[in-house]
Design an enzyme around this catalytic site. Structure first.
Site, PDB file in Angstrom:
ATOM      1  N   SER A  15       8.684  -8.917  46.660  1.00 12.48           N
ATOM      2  CA  SER A  15       9.661  -7.980  47.248  1.00 12.48           C
ATOM      3  C   SER A  15       8.982  -6.680  47.689  1.00 12.48           C
ATOM      4  O   SER A  15       9.405  -6.055  48.672  1.00 12.48           O
ATOM      5  CB  SER A  15      10.813  -7.708  46.279  1.00 12.48           C
ATOM      6  OG  SER A  15      10.385  -6.958  45.164  1.00 12.48           O
ATOM      7  N   ASN A  16       7.943  -6.278  46.988  1.00 10.23           N
ATOM      8  CA  ASN A  16       7.215  -5.077  47.427  1.00 10.23           C
ATOM      9  C   ASN A  16       6.440  -5.341  48.722  1.00 10.23           C
ATOM     10  O   ASN A  16       6.378  -4.474  49.602  1.00 10.23           O
ATOM     11  CB  ASN A  16       6.274  -4.581  46.319  1.00 10.23           C
ATOM     12  CG  ASN A  16       7.005  -3.741  45.293  1.00 10.23           C
ATOM     13  OD1 ASN A  16       7.411  -2.619  45.568  1.00 10.23           O
ATOM     14  ND2 ASN A  16       7.207  -4.307  44.103  1.00 10.23           N
ATOM     15  N   ARG A  93      -3.177  -9.779  37.800  1.00 10.18           N
ATOM     16  CA  ARG A  93      -4.487  -9.909  37.157  1.00 10.18           C
ATOM     17  C   ARG A  93      -5.197  -8.577  37.152  1.00 10.18           C
ATOM     18  O   ARG A  93      -5.024  -7.772  38.073  1.00 10.18           O
ATOM     19  CB  ARG A  93      -5.350 -10.928  37.893  1.00 10.18           C
ATOM     20  CG  ARG A  93      -4.941 -12.335  37.600  1.00 10.18           C
ATOM     21  CD  ARG A  93      -5.769 -13.315  38.378  1.00 10.18           C
ATOM     22  NE  ARG A  93      -5.174 -14.623  38.254  1.00 10.18           N
ATOM     23  CZ  ARG A  93      -5.457 -15.486  37.284  1.00 10.18           C
ATOM     24  NH1 ARG A  93      -6.360 -15.194  36.379  1.00 10.18           N
ATOM     25  NH2 ARG A  93      -4.842 -16.651  37.222  1.00 10.18           N
ATOM     26  N   ILE A  94      -6.009  -8.390  36.123  1.00  7.02           N
ATOM     27  CA  ILE A  94      -6.784  -7.155  36.047  1.00  7.02           C
ATOM     28  C   ILE A  94      -8.099  -7.377  36.780  1.00  7.02           C
ATOM     29  O   ILE A  94      -8.822  -8.347  36.515  1.00  7.02           O
ATOM     30  CB  ILE A  94      -7.019  -6.764  34.577  1.00  7.02           C
ATOM     31  CG1 ILE A  94      -5.667  -6.414  33.945  1.00  7.02           C
ATOM     32  CG2 ILE A  94      -7.989  -5.594  34.473  1.00  7.02           C
ATOM     33  CD1 ILE A  94      -5.718  -6.134  32.473  1.00  7.02           C
ATOM     34  N   ASN A 109      -1.981   0.551  43.605  1.00 11.77           N
ATOM     35  CA  ASN A 109      -1.169  -0.354  42.793  1.00 11.77           C
ATOM     36  C   ASN A 109       0.211   0.267  42.578  1.00 11.77           C
ATOM     37  O   ASN A 109       0.341   1.485  42.492  1.00 11.77           O
ATOM     38  CB  ASN A 109      -1.851  -0.541  41.429  1.00 11.77           C
ATOM     39  CG  ASN A 109      -1.080  -1.466  40.501  1.00 11.77           C
ATOM     40  OD1 ASN A 109      -0.636  -2.550  40.897  1.00 11.77           O
ATOM     41  ND2 ASN A 109      -0.913  -1.053  39.248  1.00 11.77           N
ATOM     42  N   HIS A 111       3.158   0.402  39.814  1.00 14.37           N
ATOM     43  CA  HIS A 111       3.407   0.096  38.400  1.00 14.37           C
ATOM     44  C   HIS A 111       4.828   0.531  38.055  1.00 14.37           C
ATOM     45  O   HIS A 111       5.224   1.659  38.369  1.00 14.37           O
ATOM     46  CB  HIS A 111       2.392   0.840  37.522  1.00 14.37           C
ATOM     47  CG  HIS A 111       2.552   0.513  36.074  1.00 14.37           C
ATOM     48  ND1 HIS A 111       2.197  -0.716  35.539  1.00 14.37           N
ATOM     49  CD2 HIS A 111       3.067   1.230  35.041  1.00 14.37           C
ATOM     50  CE1 HIS A 111       2.482  -0.727  34.253  1.00 14.37           C
ATOM     51  NE2 HIS A 111       3.004   0.434  33.915  1.00 14.37           N
ATOM     52  N   ASP A 147      -4.192   0.820  34.827  1.00 14.16           N
ATOM     53  CA  ASP A 147      -3.100   1.712  35.232  1.00 14.16           C
ATOM     54  C   ASP A 147      -3.453   3.180  34.992  1.00 14.16           C
ATOM     55  O   ASP A 147      -2.597   3.995  34.608  1.00 14.16           O
ATOM     56  CB  ASP A 147      -1.804   1.357  34.477  1.00 14.16           C
ATOM     57  CG  ASP A 147      -1.346  -0.068  34.759  1.00 14.16           C
ATOM     58  OD1 ASP A 147      -1.533  -0.529  35.896  1.00 14.16           O
ATOM     59  OD2 ASP A 147      -0.805  -0.716  33.857  1.00 14.16           O
ATOM     60  N   VAL A 174      14.188  -0.754  43.182  1.00 13.11           N
ATOM     61  CA  VAL A 174      14.678  -0.088  44.396  1.00 13.11           C
ATOM     62  C   VAL A 174      13.731   1.068  44.760  1.00 13.11           C
ATOM     63  O   VAL A 174      13.397   1.269  45.937  1.00 13.11           O
ATOM     64  CB  VAL A 174      16.117   0.443  44.181  1.00 13.11           C
ATOM     65  CG1 VAL A 174      16.560   1.314  45.349  1.00 13.11           C
ATOM     66  CG2 VAL A 174      17.089  -0.708  43.962  1.00 13.11           C
ATOM     67  N   GLU A 176      10.536   1.382  43.708  1.00 14.15           N
ATOM     68  CA  GLU A 176       9.225   0.826  44.066  1.00 14.15           C
ATOM     69  C   GLU A 176       9.175   0.556  45.571  1.00 14.15           C
ATOM     70  O   GLU A 176       8.169   0.811  46.232  1.00 14.15           O
ATOM     71  CB  GLU A 176       8.975  -0.494  43.324  1.00 14.15           C
ATOM     72  CG  GLU A 176       8.850  -0.363  41.828  1.00 14.15           C
ATOM     73  CD  GLU A 176       8.535  -1.701  41.153  1.00 14.15           C
ATOM     74  OE1 GLU A 176       7.809  -2.510  41.731  1.00 14.15           O
ATOM     75  OE2 GLU A 176       9.040  -1.909  40.037  1.00 14.15           O
TER      76      GLU A 176
HETATM   77  C1  GRF Z   1       7.039  -5.130  40.365  1.00 14.75           C
HETATM   78  O1  GRF Z   1       7.940  -4.683  39.398  1.00 14.75           O
HETATM   79  C2  GRF Z   1       5.739  -4.385  40.260  1.00 14.75           C
HETATM   80  O2  GRF Z   1       5.880  -3.066  39.900  1.00 14.75           O
HETATM   81  C3  GRF Z   1       5.058  -5.148  39.165  1.00 14.75           C
HETATM   82  O3  GRF Z   1       5.362  -6.493  39.408  1.00 14.75           O
HETATM   83  C4  GRF Z   1       6.613  -6.572  40.112  1.00 14.75           C
HETATM   84  C5  GRF Z   1       6.367  -7.325  41.375  1.00 14.75           C
HETATM   85  O4  GRF Z   1       7.546  -7.567  42.090  1.00 14.75           O
HETATM   86  N1  GRF Z   1       3.652  -4.836  39.115  1.00 14.75           N
HETATM   87  P1  GRF Z   1       7.484  -8.195  43.549  1.00 14.75           P
HETATM   88  O5  GRF Z   1       6.591  -9.432  43.472  1.00 14.75           O
HETATM   89  O6  GRF Z   1       6.910  -7.164  44.479  1.00 14.75           O
HETATM   90  O7  GRF Z   1       8.888  -8.557  43.884  1.00 14.75           O
END
Ligand code: GRF
Length: 204
Positions: A15-16, A93-94, A109, A111, A147, A174, A176
């Site tokens: 979704s991001n 993954r780190i 990133n 978070h 992080d 929302v 993010e």
């Molecule tokens: C998000 O909550 C992000 O902050 C976290 O993993 C989730 C990923 O969501 N690191 P999406 O795959 O972007 O929907």
């Protein structure tokens, strides 16, 4: 002027990634998502990328002899696509210090917590468990720690007594979706200036 090129690493629903795709399209930003890479072949994010006409590929840890060769494969794919900024959008993954050091101030990133609180996995669950009244999300540059890199943008949301993991995570998500694309835009405009731990956002 040529478009700035970003690569997006994902592991899941994406979704991001979609929020970045939508912002670039809606605001006609001079940014190309040159490649989307997932460590999971089933990631819905790959489907979203292909539907948007973006080259998308899986690079699976289990197909690589060790972590170093897995990361080399990712690095090669990003460089092959001409990527200038790597965006971790739910990449679970780190990345090793070796990888991160090859991309100085060039990996960001998202978070789902107000760093430096609640680093690591299930930040939303950690926030609920701790009993904070304000939660949120952070976009930061990635350094060799977890992080821990310089913070670019943060957004806060309230935590309500009746919140469950899902309701809180949804409220954070929302935000993010606003700050991650905004950070990409600021980067593309050359407005992020990193000095030590601090990121200054230059005026447009
Ligand atoms: C998000 O909550 C992000 O902050 C976290 O993993 C989730 C990923 O969501 N690191 P999406 O795959 O972007 O929907």
């Amino acid at each position: 002027m040529t478009n700035r090129k970003i690569g997006v690493l994902v592991s899941g629903r994406g979704s991001n990634l979609q929020a970045i795709i939508d912002k670039i399209r809606d605001e006609k930003l001079p940014i190309d998502i040159s490649i989307v890479i997932s460590d999971s072949p089933e990631a819905f994010a790959l489907k979203r990328a292909r539907e948007a006409g973006i080259p998308a590929m899986g690079i699976l840890r289990q197909d690589c002899a060790d972590k170093a060769s897995f990361e080399t494969a990712i690095d090669d794919a990003l460089r092959g696509a001409g990527v200038e900024l790597v965006v971790l959008a739910g990449f679970m993954r780190i990345l090793s210090a070796d990888f991160v050091n090859k991309w100085p101030q060039s990996i960001i990133n998202i978070h789902p917590a107000l760093l430096p609180a609640f680093k690591g996995l299930d930040a939303q669950g950690q926030a609920l468990q701790y009993g904070v009244k304000i939660a949120g999300c952070t976009v930061h540059f990635v350094d060799a720690g977890m992080d821990s890199g310089p913070i670019i943008l943060q957004k806060a949301v309230p935590v309500f007594d009746e919140d469950t993991h899902d309701t809180l995570a949804a409220r954070i998500l929302v935000q993010e979706h606003t700050i991650l694309p905004e950070a990409v835009k600021l980067w593309s405009e050359g407005r992020l200036e990193v000095k030590g731990r601090k990121v200054r956002i230059r005026k447009a």
